[in-house]
Write a protein that holds these residues in place. Sequence first.
Motif, mmCIF file in Angstrom:
data_model
loop_
_atom_site.group_PDB
_atom_site.id
_atom_site.type_symbol
_atom_site.label_atom_id
_atom_site.label_comp_id
_atom_site.label_asym_id
_atom_site.label_seq_id
_atom_site.Cartn_x
_atom_site.Cartn_y
_atom_site.Cartn_z
ATOM 1 N N THR A 558 45.344 41.356 25.645
ATOM 2 C CA THR A 558 44.970 40.345 26.689
ATOM 3 C C THR A 558 45.750 40.059 27.581
ATOM 4 O O THR A 558 47.175 40.131 27.380
ATOM 5 C CB THR A 558 44.207 38.945 25.952
ATOM 6 O OG1 THR A 558 43.637 38.172 26.790
ATOM 7 C CG2 THR A 558 45.630 38.286 25.239
ATOM 8 N N PRO A 559 45.425 39.666 29.035
ATOM 9 C CA PRO A 559 46.559 39.596 29.865
ATOM 10 C C PRO A 559 47.576 38.341 29.421
ATOM 11 O O PRO A 559 47.117 37.288 29.091
ATOM 12 C CB PRO A 559 45.409 39.173 31.158
ATOM 13 C CG PRO A 559 44.343 39.827 30.940
ATOM 14 C CD PRO A 559 44.246 39.506 29.555
ATOM 15 N N ALA A 591 50.425 35.615 15.256
ATOM 16 C CA ALA A 591 49.740 34.513 16.177
ATOM 17 C C ALA A 591 48.727 35.110 16.976
ATOM 18 O O ALA A 591 47.812 34.057 17.355
ATOM 19 C CB ALA A 591 51.120 34.340 17.103
ATOM 20 N N ALA A 592 48.692 36.423 17.295
ATOM 21 C CA ALA A 592 47.350 36.781 18.249
ATOM 22 C C ALA A 592 46.272 36.619 17.223
ATOM 23 O O ALA A 592 44.982 36.204 17.779
ATOM 24 C CB ALA A 592 47.568 37.951 18.541
ATOM 25 N N GLU A 593 46.289 36.866 16.062
ATOM 26 C CA GLU A 593 45.289 36.802 15.082
ATOM 27 C C GLU A 593 44.887 35.156 15.026
ATOM 28 O O GLU A 593 43.687 34.987 14.661
ATOM 29 C CB GLU A 593 45.651 37.479 13.739
ATOM 30 C CG GLU A 593 44.486 37.314 12.720
ATOM 31 C CD GLU A 593 44.481 36.270 11.486
ATOM 32 O OE1 GLU A 593 43.494 36.039 11.042
ATOM 33 O OE2 GLU A 593 45.271 35.765 11.588
ATOM 34 N N ILE A 594 45.853 34.658 14.556
ATOM 35 C CA ILE A 594 45.465 33.043 14.386
ATOM 36 C C ILE A 594 44.757 32.531 15.689
ATOM 37 O O ILE A 594 43.951 31.637 15.521
ATOM 38 C CB ILE A 594 46.970 32.399 14.096
ATOM 39 C CG1 ILE A 594 47.440 32.802 12.572
ATOM 40 C CG2 ILE A 594 46.644 30.743 14.212
ATOM 41 C CD1 ILE A 594 48.989 32.253 12.334
ATOM 42 N N ARG A 597 41.226 32.935 15.642
ATOM 43 C CA ARG A 597 40.316 32.210 14.616
ATOM 44 C C ARG A 597 39.611 31.043 15.347
ATOM 45 O O ARG A 597 40.154 30.225 16.071
ATOM 46 C CB ARG A 597 40.942 31.832 13.601
ATOM 47 C CG ARG A 597 41.758 33.144 12.643
ATOM 48 C CD ARG A 597 42.321 32.264 11.513
ATOM 49 N NE ARG A 597 43.307 33.204 10.969
ATOM 50 C CZ ARG A 597 44.490 32.681 10.138
ATOM 51 N NH1 ARG A 597 44.280 31.599 9.737
ATOM 52 N NH2 ARG A 597 45.203 33.661 9.802
ATOM 53 N N THR A 598 38.337 30.789 14.826
ATOM 54 C CA THR A 598 37.701 29.486 15.190
ATOM 55 C C THR A 598 37.160 29.264 13.620
ATOM 56 O O THR A 598 36.729 29.996 12.915
ATOM 57 C CB THR A 598 36.448 29.656 15.975
ATOM 58 O OG1 THR A 598 35.469 30.400 15.837
ATOM 59 C CG2 THR A 598 37.095 30.378 17.374
ATOM 60 N N PRO A 599 36.505 28.075 13.579
ATOM 61 C CA PRO A 599 35.835 27.570 12.494
ATOM 62 C C PRO A 599 34.708 28.427 12.055
ATOM 63 O O PRO A 599 34.235 28.500 10.991
ATOM 64 C CB PRO A 599 35.562 26.073 12.562
ATOM 65 C CG PRO A 599 36.536 25.566 13.733
ATOM 66 C CD PRO A 599 36.987 26.626 14.570
ATOM 67 N N ALA A 600 33.949 28.832 13.163
ATOM 68 C CA ALA A 600 32.750 29.803 12.943
ATOM 69 C C ALA A 600 33.220 31.261 12.946
ATOM 70 O O ALA A 600 32.267 31.965 12.593
ATOM 71 C CB ALA A 600 31.963 29.565 14.088
ATOM 72 N N GLY A 601 34.432 31.568 13.047
ATOM 73 C CA GLY A 601 34.658 33.082 12.710
ATOM 74 C C GLY A 601 35.648 33.350 14.022
ATOM 75 O O GLY A 601 36.184 32.651 14.809
ATOM 76 N N TYR A 602 35.799 34.516 14.248
ATOM 77 C CA TYR A 602 36.809 35.072 15.284
ATOM 78 C C TYR A 602 36.211 35.093 16.704
ATOM 79 O O TYR A 602 34.864 35.338 16.759
ATOM 80 C CB TYR A 602 37.507 36.714 15.068
ATOM 81 C CG TYR A 602 38.243 36.514 14.041
ATOM 82 C CD1 TYR A 602 39.691 36.299 14.208
ATOM 83 C CD2 TYR A 602 37.873 37.098 12.720
ATOM 84 C CE1 TYR A 602 40.353 36.168 13.127
ATOM 85 C CE2 TYR A 602 38.944 37.289 11.902
ATOM 86 C CZ TYR A 602 40.456 36.834 11.974
ATOM 87 O OH TYR A 602 41.197 36.699 11.070
ATOM 88 N N ALA A 603 36.927 34.760 17.676
ATOM 89 C CA ALA A 603 36.240 34.754 19.179
ATOM 90 C C ALA A 603 37.467 35.229 19.952
ATOM 91 O O ALA A 603 38.608 35.072 19.786
ATOM 92 C CB ALA A 603 35.950 33.161 19.421
ATOM 93 N N PRO A 604 37.123 35.575 21.218
ATOM 94 C CA PRO A 604 38.091 36.038 22.289
ATOM 95 C C PRO A 604 39.167 34.977 22.451
ATOM 96 O O PRO A 604 38.926 33.684 22.523
ATOM 97 C CB PRO A 604 37.328 36.269 23.735
ATOM 98 C CG PRO A 604 35.742 36.425 23.019
ATOM 99 C CD PRO A 604 35.603 35.613 21.818
ATOM 100 N N THR A 605 40.427 35.481 22.660
ATOM 101 C CA THR A 605 41.576 34.399 22.760
ATOM 102 C C THR A 605 42.303 34.872 24.079
ATOM 103 O O THR A 605 41.751 35.726 24.914
ATOM 104 C CB THR A 605 42.401 34.739 21.593
ATOM 105 O OG1 THR A 605 43.555 33.626 21.555
ATOM 106 C CG2 THR A 605 43.146 36.171 21.635
ATOM 107 N N LEU A 609 46.912 30.630 24.327
ATOM 108 C CA LEU A 609 46.531 30.280 22.839
ATOM 109 C C LEU A 609 47.431 31.111 21.843
ATOM 110 O O LEU A 609 47.874 30.637 20.963
ATOM 111 C CB LEU A 609 44.979 30.728 22.697
ATOM 112 C CG LEU A 609 44.223 29.788 23.093
ATOM 113 C CD1 LEU A 609 42.608 30.371 23.029
ATOM 114 C CD2 LEU A 609 44.212 28.262 22.728
ATOM 115 N N ILE A 610 47.766 32.439 22.273
ATOM 116 C CA ILE A 610 48.738 33.061 21.387
ATOM 117 C C ILE A 610 50.007 32.202 21.114
ATOM 118 O O ILE A 610 50.672 32.219 20.155
ATOM 119 C CB ILE A 610 48.846 34.622 21.863
ATOM 120 C CG1 ILE A 610 47.458 35.268 21.645
ATOM 121 C CG2 ILE A 610 50.280 35.384 20.998
ATOM 122 C CD1 ILE A 610 47.561 36.697 22.188
ATOM 123 N N ALA A 611 50.708 32.091 22.617
ATOM 124 C CA ALA A 611 51.695 31.434 22.337
ATOM 125 C C ALA A 611 51.665 30.009 21.733
ATOM 126 O O ALA A 611 52.584 29.652 21.072
ATOM 127 C CB ALA A 611 52.251 30.856 23.929
#
Length: 632
Positions: A558-559, A591-594, A597-605, A609-611
Amino acid sequence: MEAVFTVDQIRRAEQPLLRAQDEPDELMRHAAKAVADAAKVMLAAPRPYFLGRHATRVLLLVGSGGNGGDALYAGSLLAAEGVGVDAVLLGSAPHERALATFRRRGGALLADGLPDFPPGLRGGGAPEPLDPARPESARPWGYCLVIDGIAGLGGSGPLREKAARIVRVAAKNHARFLAVDVPSGIVADTGAAEPGASIADPEWEPGDPDEQSPHTLDLPGHVTADVTVTFGGLRFAHALSDQCGEVVVADIALDGDGPELYLRPRETWPAGAQAGRSLHGQLHADLARDAADGTTPTWTYYRSLAVPPRNAFTWPTLYDGDPGDVWTNVGDHPRPPRPGFPRDLTPGAGDDKYSGGVVGVCAGGDLYPGAGVLAATAAVRATSSMVRYVGSGSAEVVRALPEVVAHSSLDDAGRVDAWVVGSGRGTDDAAAAELSELLGRDEPLLVDADAITLLARRPELREKLVAREGETLLTPHAGEFRRLADAMAEAYGVGAEGSESIPDPAEHPIDAAKALAVALDCAVLLKGRRTVVGMPAEPGHRAGTVRIIDAGTSWAATPGSGDVLSGLIGAWLAKDGMAGIAPAVTVHARAAEIAARTPAGYAPTSASLIAGAIREATAALAAETAWPTVAE
């Protein structure tokens, strides 16, 4: 991290064990037990809903080499426990003893499409037998698991047509694949995947919805495994290829010489036992001998996995005294631990804001102010120590991060233990002058993005890089790498006939990172899903190192993610020097994987958010850095 081995190293380590066998196939039978154990784990896992109810059996794809013997012996163990197992011979010389054992224990051999198991097994809605010549005709599909024993470490070239047709049909019917050692069609030393062929489709009829082309079948050139079980240690394909799936490592040893001895006090070993008589022990004994006796520069390779796979398979992580039991380098308790990653991050009584190393960030500017904010944010989240920022983006950085100390120029900055330069900095004369000044300093220096472009454009900066005594890390992506390599080839003839070439980073990432590291006498971090870090030999040493950090996911694509990575690594460089590179890359991947994550599953980050997830990732990795206890 775990060592990674070439095929030649594996073969060399196997030889003394094979010579020391007390009975034929002793080592192969231990390998087969590991394959059977892995198969049982996969069979016990929840079945995908789309796998047909008739799919209950195991299919062995058997080649002529040792992998075929492993598969047959493993199949015989499964058959002896009541599992329905069929085998298709795909080579001209199957392992005779293994084949005899397989048939004696109830395995079914499919020869010329005619099964030789009792006809009663065909009734009651059981699957029709597989016709290897026309696998598409087998309906309903009867196999939930396919064990790939076609080719071994020395295999080359794509799957032959008969094998490719069976693999294709198995994949279309959603069977899971368990590969032995390395998936067939994957080059063990490079991870390269062999392309498949297109053949005329004699079964095609107009209106067939299954085929992309009405007159051809696109055959796979390789097996794509859900799980690969290998022995003693990792091969390069396991570190570089997605086609291996989840990699499970099982040690194999001669009878009585359990590999679990490494984790037990010597006084508890059985009489005469030798931990070195396992393949794992022999591989590492060879590494130690090469390091001590070698007279020419060598390279040592390591691999780590940042994010453990999340699937239906639950692997045992410890031996219980049987050398055939499966252990894995992934899961809830990775083994061995990540070296250099501290378990306790709590500051000591004597620590202050300088103790963990001060990082200076020269990133972002009027055109790309966000790069400075992202790099500085990552540095702040990475350690408890001070972060200094130099540049015109000071107002934006301090507004976002009031704990950062801003400076208008390099001369105004106080103590700095490592520098980061390049992200969003630009490539004008002012940026070149700044890079030149940093190259003249002694502190460790991370060179990223625009600063790498400057190195490609300005030979005087490259000369200064090679001449500097301080430690340097370049962090290019593939495009920046090529620009720099092309500039060096044009200026110095690097890669020209008769000179040392720099391979393409996409085709040969390990060799590319090594070659650039040697050419510029600095560390090179080639970004990607599998980050490759090449570090040439230090003064007084003969061995360089290559570390391959598999992110385990691609959420970092992601950029701005690279800006985050540069600030994160810079903070670890200030704290631990070059030893901090691999842990920092691992933190970034986790950190990218974390962040996804959302309560409903994975979503674009996103990069911000990674930082923001760096602290949680650091804590999670520190908690995992522990040796498991040996089962009593």
